[in-house]
Structures are given as C-alpha cells and as structure tokens.
Design an enzyme around this catalytic site. Structure first.
Site, PDB file in Angstrom:
ATOM      1  N   ASP A  37     -18.525 -14.612  -5.164  1.00 55.16           N
ATOM      2  CA  ASP A  37     -19.826 -13.966  -4.922  1.00 55.16           C
ATOM      3  C   ASP A  37     -19.734 -12.560  -4.355  1.00 55.16           C
ATOM      4  O   ASP A  37     -20.719 -12.036  -3.826  1.00 55.16           O
ATOM      5  CB  ASP A  37     -20.696 -14.814  -3.965  1.00 55.16           C
ATOM      6  CG  ASP A  37     -21.304 -16.006  -4.674  1.00 55.16           C
ATOM      7  OD1 ASP A  37     -21.215 -16.061  -5.918  1.00 55.16           O
ATOM      8  OD2 ASP A  37     -21.862 -16.875  -3.989  1.00 55.16           O
ATOM      9  N   HIS A 244       4.718   4.189   0.135  1.00 56.95           N
ATOM     10  CA  HIS A 244       3.423   3.580  -0.184  1.00 56.95           C
ATOM     11  C   HIS A 244       2.885   2.722   0.959  1.00 56.95           C
ATOM     12  O   HIS A 244       2.169   1.751   0.742  1.00 56.95           O
ATOM     13  CB  HIS A 244       3.518   2.763  -1.477  1.00 56.95           C
ATOM     14  CG  HIS A 244       3.621   3.620  -2.698  1.00 56.95           C
ATOM     15  ND1 HIS A 244       3.947   3.131  -3.936  1.00 56.95           N
ATOM     16  CD2 HIS A 244       3.450   4.950  -2.861  1.00 56.95           C
ATOM     17  CE1 HIS A 244       3.969   4.128  -4.814  1.00 56.95           C
ATOM     18  NE2 HIS A 244       3.679   5.240  -4.178  1.00 56.95           N
ATOM     19  N   ASP A 261      -1.946  10.353   4.723  1.00 57.67           N
ATOM     20  CA  ASP A 261      -2.202  10.759   3.337  1.00 57.67           C
ATOM     21  C   ASP A 261      -3.500  10.061   2.966  1.00 57.67           C
ATOM     22  O   ASP A 261      -3.506   8.867   2.659  1.00 57.67           O
ATOM     23  CB  ASP A 261      -1.044  10.326   2.437  1.00 57.67           C
ATOM     24  CG  ASP A 261      -1.227  10.780   0.985  1.00 57.67           C
ATOM     25  OD1 ASP A 261      -2.346  11.196   0.618  1.00 57.67           O
ATOM     26  OD2 ASP A 261      -0.251  10.688   0.212  1.00 57.67           O
ATOM     27  N   ASP A 272      -6.934  14.967  -2.233  1.00 54.22           N
ATOM     28  CA  ASP A 272      -5.667  14.304  -1.894  1.00 54.22           C
ATOM     29  C   ASP A 272      -4.946  15.182  -0.875  1.00 54.22           C
ATOM     30  O   ASP A 272      -4.421  16.237  -1.238  1.00 54.22           O
ATOM     31  CB  ASP A 272      -4.843  14.146  -3.196  1.00 54.22           C
ATOM     32  CG  ASP A 272      -3.588  13.315  -3.004  1.00 54.22           C
ATOM     33  OD1 ASP A 272      -3.360  12.814  -1.896  1.00 54.22           O
ATOM     34  OD2 ASP A 272      -2.826  13.179  -3.987  1.00 54.22           O
ATOM     35  N   HIS A 355      10.565  12.024  -4.331  1.00 50.75           N
ATOM     36  CA  HIS A 355       9.423  12.036  -5.255  1.00 50.75           C
ATOM     37  C   HIS A 355       9.182  13.436  -5.794  1.00 50.75           C
ATOM     38  O   HIS A 355       9.802  14.394  -5.363  1.00 50.75           O
ATOM     39  CB  HIS A 355       8.157  11.456  -4.590  1.00 50.75           C
ATOM     40  CG  HIS A 355       7.699  12.179  -3.354  1.00 50.75           C
ATOM     41  ND1 HIS A 355       7.041  13.385  -3.392  1.00 50.75           N
ATOM     42  CD2 HIS A 355       7.783  11.847  -2.039  1.00 50.75           C
ATOM     43  CE1 HIS A 355       6.727  13.759  -2.164  1.00 50.75           C
ATOM     44  NE2 HIS A 355       7.179  12.853  -1.313  1.00 50.75           N
ATOM     45  N   HIS A 359       1.074  16.385  -8.859  1.00 47.44           N
ATOM     46  CA  HIS A 359       0.487  15.721 -10.023  1.00 47.44           C
ATOM     47  C   HIS A 359      -0.864  16.363 -10.289  1.00 47.44           C
ATOM     48  O   HIS A 359      -1.447  16.988  -9.403  1.00 47.44           O
ATOM     49  CB  HIS A 359       0.329  14.214  -9.748  1.00 47.44           C
ATOM     50  CG  HIS A 359      -0.345  13.898  -8.438  1.00 47.44           C
ATOM     51  ND1 HIS A 359      -1.714  13.910  -8.274  1.00 47.44           N
ATOM     52  CD2 HIS A 359       0.158  13.601  -7.212  1.00 47.44           C
ATOM     53  CE1 HIS A 359      -2.008  13.611  -7.018  1.00 47.44           C
ATOM     54  NE2 HIS A 359      -0.906  13.427  -6.342  1.00 47.44           N
ATOM     55  N   HIS A 366      -4.467  10.679  -9.531  1.00 44.72           N
ATOM     56  CA  HIS A 366      -3.386  11.061 -10.444  1.00 44.72           C
ATOM     57  C   HIS A 366      -4.086  11.256 -11.783  1.00 44.72           C
ATOM     58  O   HIS A 366      -4.254  10.312 -12.554  1.00 44.72           O
ATOM     59  CB  HIS A 366      -2.315   9.976 -10.535  1.00 44.72           C
ATOM     60  CG  HIS A 366      -1.506   9.857  -9.266  1.00 44.72           C
ATOM     61  ND1 HIS A 366      -0.433   9.026  -9.131  1.00 44.72           N
ATOM     62  CD2 HIS A 366      -1.620  10.489  -8.070  1.00 44.72           C
ATOM     63  CE1 HIS A 366       0.079   9.151  -7.904  1.00 44.72           C
ATOM     64  NE2 HIS A 366      -0.631  10.023  -7.238  1.00 44.72           N
ATOM     65  N   GLU A 409       3.027  18.752  -2.814  1.00 38.73           N
ATOM     66  CA  GLU A 409       3.250  17.785  -1.745  1.00 38.73           C
ATOM     67  C   GLU A 409       4.724  17.471  -1.485  1.00 38.73           C
ATOM     68  O   GLU A 409       5.170  16.352  -1.697  1.00 38.73           O
ATOM     69  CB  GLU A 409       2.482  16.490  -2.036  1.00 38.73           C
ATOM     70  CG  GLU A 409       2.668  15.905  -3.431  1.00 38.73           C
ATOM     71  CD  GLU A 409       1.902  14.586  -3.590  1.00 38.73           C
ATOM     72  OE1 GLU A 409       2.092  13.688  -2.756  1.00 38.73           O
ATOM     73  OE2 GLU A 409       1.109  14.481  -4.552  1.00 38.73           O
ATOM     74  N   TYR A 413      12.069  12.468   4.256  1.00 35.25           N
ATOM     75  CA  TYR A 413      11.982  11.120   4.839  1.00 35.25           C
ATOM     76  C   TYR A 413      13.387  10.717   5.272  1.00 35.25           C
ATOM     77  O   TYR A 413      14.264  10.558   4.417  1.00 35.25           O
ATOM     78  CB  TYR A 413      11.417  10.141   3.805  1.00 35.25           C
ATOM     79  CG  TYR A 413      10.185  10.716   3.113  1.00 35.25           C
ATOM     80  CD1 TYR A 413       8.921  10.574   3.680  1.00 35.25           C
ATOM     81  CD2 TYR A 413      10.309  11.448   1.931  1.00 35.25           C
ATOM     82  CE1 TYR A 413       7.805  11.143   3.066  1.00 35.25           C
ATOM     83  CE2 TYR A 413       9.200  12.018   1.317  1.00 35.25           C
ATOM     84  CZ  TYR A 413       7.963  11.872   1.889  1.00 35.25           C
ATOM     85  OH  TYR A 413       6.864  12.434   1.295  1.00 35.25           O
ATOM     86  N   ARG A 430       5.345  14.703   5.211  1.00 34.49           N
ATOM     87  CA  ARG A 430       4.858  15.224   3.923  1.00 34.49           C
ATOM     88  C   ARG A 430       3.694  16.148   4.241  1.00 34.49           C
ATOM     89  O   ARG A 430       2.921  15.888   5.173  1.00 34.49           O
ATOM     90  CB  ARG A 430       4.420  14.088   2.987  1.00 34.49           C
ATOM     91  CG  ARG A 430       3.887  14.576   1.654  1.00 34.49           C
ATOM     92  CD  ARG A 430       3.786  13.488   0.559  1.00 34.49           C
ATOM     93  NE  ARG A 430       2.882  12.401   0.878  1.00 34.49           N
ATOM     94  CZ  ARG A 430       3.254  11.206   1.310  1.00 34.49           C
ATOM     95  NH1 ARG A 430       4.533  10.935   1.488  1.00 34.49           N
ATOM     96  NH2 ARG A 430       2.367  10.273   1.572  1.00 34.49           N
ATOM     97  N   GLU A 432       0.605  17.996   2.033  1.00 36.06           N
ATOM     98  CA  GLU A 432       0.020  17.966   0.686  1.00 36.06           C
ATOM     99  C   GLU A 432      -1.315  18.690   0.655  1.00 36.06           C
ATOM    100  O   GLU A 432      -2.197  18.422   1.471  1.00 36.06           O
ATOM    101  CB  GLU A 432      -0.197  16.507   0.249  1.00 36.06           C
ATOM    102  CG  GLU A 432      -0.905  16.384  -1.095  1.00 36.06           C
ATOM    103  CD  GLU A 432      -0.973  14.950  -1.609  1.00 36.06           C
ATOM    104  OE1 GLU A 432      -0.968  14.016  -0.787  1.00 36.06           O
ATOM    105  OE2 GLU A 432      -1.026  14.775  -2.837  1.00 36.06           O
TER     106      GLU A 432
HETATM  107  N1  GLY Z   1      -2.144   9.959  -2.356  1.00 37.04           N
HETATM  108  C1  GLY Z   1      -1.492   9.762  -3.563  1.00 37.04           C
HETATM  109  C2  GLY Z   1      -0.525  10.839  -3.827  1.00 37.04           C
HETATM  110  O1  GLY Z   1      -0.266  11.641  -2.958  1.00 37.04           O
HETATM  111  O2  GLY Z   1      -0.028  10.990  -4.886  1.00 37.04           O
HETATM  112 MN    MN Z   2      -0.776  13.341  -4.207  1.00 37.26          MN
HETATM  113 MN    MN Z   3      -1.551  12.033  -1.281  1.00 36.95          MN
END
Ligand code: GLY
Ligand code: MN
Ligand code: MN
Length: 462
Positions: A37, A244, A261, A272, A355, A359, A366, A409, A413, A430, A432
């Site tokens: 529900d 993540h 983030d 972002d 990473h 993006h 993304h 970004e 780490y 990070r 960004e």
């Molecule tokens: N917050 C998702 C990224 O930074 O790609």
């Molecule tokens: Mn991002």
């Molecule tokens: Mn991000």
C-alpha cells in the site's frame, strides 16, 4: 518563451530528426511499489518529461514525423481524484500541453495501430522500459492482421535513445537556468550542513551523519526541490573511503573529516555536489595537505574544460596533478613506482584515485549522451592496461561543445595499508562541482558553497 512551447519545439525537432515516415512512442515511468500500500515517490521518465513537461503517471506520448503529438493519459475520475489528486485529463491536455490530440490511456491498445499505420519506422527507447518491446510487437501484429484491409506496417524498429540523447546532451537556456537554480539550492544545503557540524560540536552535542543529512534535506525542500537527485552520501572519517557509502548513523568526530556528496533535483534537473570539510571547522596538517592537492586537481580539471577539448581532458589534467602530489607527499614511493610518467603509465595512482573525474549531468544525475565522438566512430585504438594486462579498445572521446554539462570530481581515498604514511590513513576527500561548457571555458554553477581551505574554515567559524 513559455515552457509549453519549449516542449513543442523539442517534439518538432524530434519529428524532423525522424523524418516524415517516422513515429516515436515514449512511455512515462511506471509507479513503483515500496511495500504494501505504499509507493516510492513518483518521478516521470526523463525522456517523456523532456518532451511534455507532464508529470502524471500512466501516460504515453506518440510523435509522428509530420509533427503531430498525441498523448494518452489518465481520464478524469471524480472518485480516484479524491484519493490520488488532480488529473489533467484528455480533454484539457491538448490545449494545456500544446498537443494535437489526447485520449484516455484505456484506449492505448485500440488507438496505437492506427498511429503506426503507413509509417516506415517505429522509434522507441530500447532496453529502458520493461515489456515495451513486447507491447510494440503486439501493436505491429494487430496492424499486420489488417493487411487485407490495406494497412501498412512499419518495416523498421529504431532506438529512440540515440536521437533524444543527442538532443539532451546540449542544454538549452531554460535547462541551464533550472540547473543553475538547482546548483544554488544544493550549495546552500552544503553550507547549512557544514555550519551545523561545527555548531553542534562546539555546543558539546553528539553529531551523527543523519543529523547532517537532515540539514541537507531541509534546505532542498524549503527551496522547492522535489527530491534529492540521488542517495545522499554523508560519510564521517574513514567511511569517506567507501565510494558508495550512504548517509548512515556514523559518529561525526571532532578532528575528522566529513565527506558529503548530496544535491537536489529541481523541476526534473539534477545537481551533484561533493564537499569535504573538517567536522569541527579546522583542517589538521595532513588533512589540509591532501585537501589542497585534490583542490589543485579540480582546478586543473576546470581549466581543461572548454568547447573543443575532449571529455577526457579534465580527467587527464586532474590525474596529472594527483599523481605528482602522491609522489610529493609520500603516498607513492618514487623508488618503487618511478616518476610522474611511470605513475600515470602504470596507473599506480589508482590505489588512491579509482574513479573518473566526471560525467554528463542533466535530467539524470549520470545523464545520457555518448562519451565517444560521433564524428570519429570507427577510429579505434588498442592498448594493454598496465594494471590488469587486459586489452582495451579506445575510441576518441567526445569533443566538448557549448551547452554540455558535466561534473568535475577528483578525489583521494587513503585506506590504511603497508607503506601508506600513517598520518593520511582513513582520509577520504572528493571535491565535486557542476560545469556548463562555454566557448571560452566553463561556468561552475555550484560554487556558492566555499571550496578553499580558508573559505571553509571562515564559514565554519562564523
Ligand atoms: N553523486 C553521484 C556522483 O557523484 O556521480
Ligand atoms: Mn558526480
Ligand atoms: Mn556526486
């Protein structure tokens, strides 16, 4: 220009791209049950919203190559509207949304074959909507069954994603304006979380990650954002090294860093932002050293972001700065890994920066759009990856154009490990920001939140 005419213009552009023999079918997103529900908050499909601005569920858009647009939507229903709220309905929709025609979604199967009849290609988004391929097959089958009565069935099925992705990749002025506003709201949210962290610690209160997440959500919603653009990350201390990680209940400790983030979605457009700051408002020596390094990498990425550059140029620029910094501060031992060129060639930096530097961003955080240059498809080069030994095929990266939007970004780490200087253990950083590509460079639309050491410390002292 009214928003309605923006959507109409996009549909006209789509019709032109398909050509007169084309017909496009675009369903909106299904509703998703969370548990009994109770549904997840509803969010329209990005393609559908891009072409209609319409946010009700159970709706379909059909655009034909001659420029006509037909909407299927929920019919007016006094009883259901008491429970679920207002519905536009097919009688009002053509005027409100500048469409050729609208019908109840209950008539979808009955009306669709006629909309496909006589077209040579049917376009729909491939591999995005569960069951859509089978539905299209059903409509084509129904049409073919009427061949003795003179029906003509489309001979070709084409992926609509390619056309729409190319359109969405370049943000028009109205999209840019919404993205700027989303960026401002998200920046204000980060400021609020930074201040709260320092204030609560100064007052001797226990601070947990969810306290800071609450401040973010408050600011998003107070400014009319409909949703967070993605699951917020609020990572205290060593949790920042989990890429993540989500906002959880971890203790925010005096003397440690916090990585946030998080950003809002506004009227269908994502922002972002990542900031990393000392929980108490003062960087320690080692924290500052690595922070300044990541910031220098981000500035190098910013400088490399301009029309005519490649999508990968900001990443390569950031990696160069980070790799040299890792050698300088002793994260990498030059006796073992060699000089800067060796570190890049062997991807030795990957241990601390694993990473990409950005993006596309737009309706989806993304966002859609090819990362390879369409005018150079076929120019494939092969290389052996230094870390894995795998053979990698590289295609030329996308050439940036004004109106593209991307994140920048970089990060570092540092997980504890043999040979890793102890002073840097468990530091995850990070930074960004969101950039709109311009002819001369790029416009950072998320810089209302401080980014330098001095500005962050000043904000958190206040
Ligand atoms: N917050 C998702 C990224 O930074 O790609
Ligand atoms: Mn991002
Ligand atoms: Mn991000």
């Amino acid at each position: 220009m009214s928003n309605t005419s923006i959507y109409q213009q996009r549909r006209a552009q789509l019709a032109k791209a398909m050509g007169p023999g084309g017909v496009a079918i675009i369903p909106t997103a299904p509703e998703q049950q969370r548990n009994r529900d109770s549904d997840f908050p509803y969010r329209a499909d990005s393609y559908f919203y891009y072409l209609t601005g319409f946010t009700e569920p159970k709706a379909w858009l059909v655009v034909t190559g001659d420029g006509c647009s037909t909407l299927f939507c929920q019919p007016k229903d006094a009883e259901r509207e008491i429970w679920d709220g207002y519905r536009l309905g097919p009688v009002s929709a053509p005027v409100e949304l500048d469409l050729t025609a609208a019908y109840s979604v209950a008539n979808l199967d009955a009306k669709m074959p006629a909309l496909l009849d006589g077209r040579d290609a049917v376009w729909f988004p491939f591999a995005t909507h569960t069951g859509l391929e089978a539905q299209v097959s059903g409509w084509l089958g129904a049409l073919r069954a009427r061949v003795r009565y003179g029906s003509l069935t489309p001979q070709t099925q084409r992926d609509l994603c390619g056309l729409l992705d190319e359109m969405r990749l370049i943000k028009d002025p109205s999209e840019q304006a919404t993205m700027r506003r989303a960026g401002q709201i998200s920046a204000a949210a980060h400021i609020r979380a930074m201040k709260t962290s320092a204030q609560m610690l100064r007052a001797g209160k226990e601070v947990r990650e969810f306290h800071l997440e609450a401040e973010l959500l408050h600011e998003f919603r107070m400014n009319g954002s409909q949703f967070p653009a993605y699951g917020s990350i609020v990572a205290a201390g060593g949790s920042a090294c989990v890429l993540h990680y989500r906002a959880d209940r971890g203790l925010v400790r005096d003397g440690e860093l916090v990585l946030i983030d998080a950003a809002c979605e506004l009227d269908g457009y994502a922002s972002d932002i990542t900031r990393t700051f000392p929980a108490n408002g003062r960087f320690t020596g080692p924290q500052r050293t690595l922070y300044e390094l990541v910031l220098a990498a981000e500035e190098a990425a910013v400088a490399a972001t301009k029309a005519g550059a490649r999508f990968t140029d900001p990443h390569d620029a950031a990696v160069k700065v980070l790799a040299q910094g890792m050698l300088d501060v002793g994260l990498l031992d030059k006796n073992k890994v060699g000089n800067l060129d060796d570190v890049i060639e062997k991807r030795a930096y990957f241990k601390f920066y694993m990473h990409r530097t950005g993006h596309w961003i737009g309706m989806d955080v993304h966002d859609c759009g090819d990362y390879t240059e369409p005018s150079e498809i076929g120019q494939i080069s092969t290389r052996k990856d230094a870390l894995t030994g795998e053979l990698i095929q590289d295609r030329p990266a996308r050439i940036l154009r004004p109106g593209m939007a991307m994140t920048l970004e970089p990060g570092i780490y540092v997980r504890p490990g043999e040979g890793v200087p102890e002073q840097f253990h468990n530091i995850g950083i990070r930074i960004e920001d969101d950039a709109l590509v311009t002819t001369a460079g790029c416009e950072l639309i998320t810089r209302d939140v401080p980014v330098t050491v001095a500005d962050i410390e000043a904000l958190m002292r206040a």
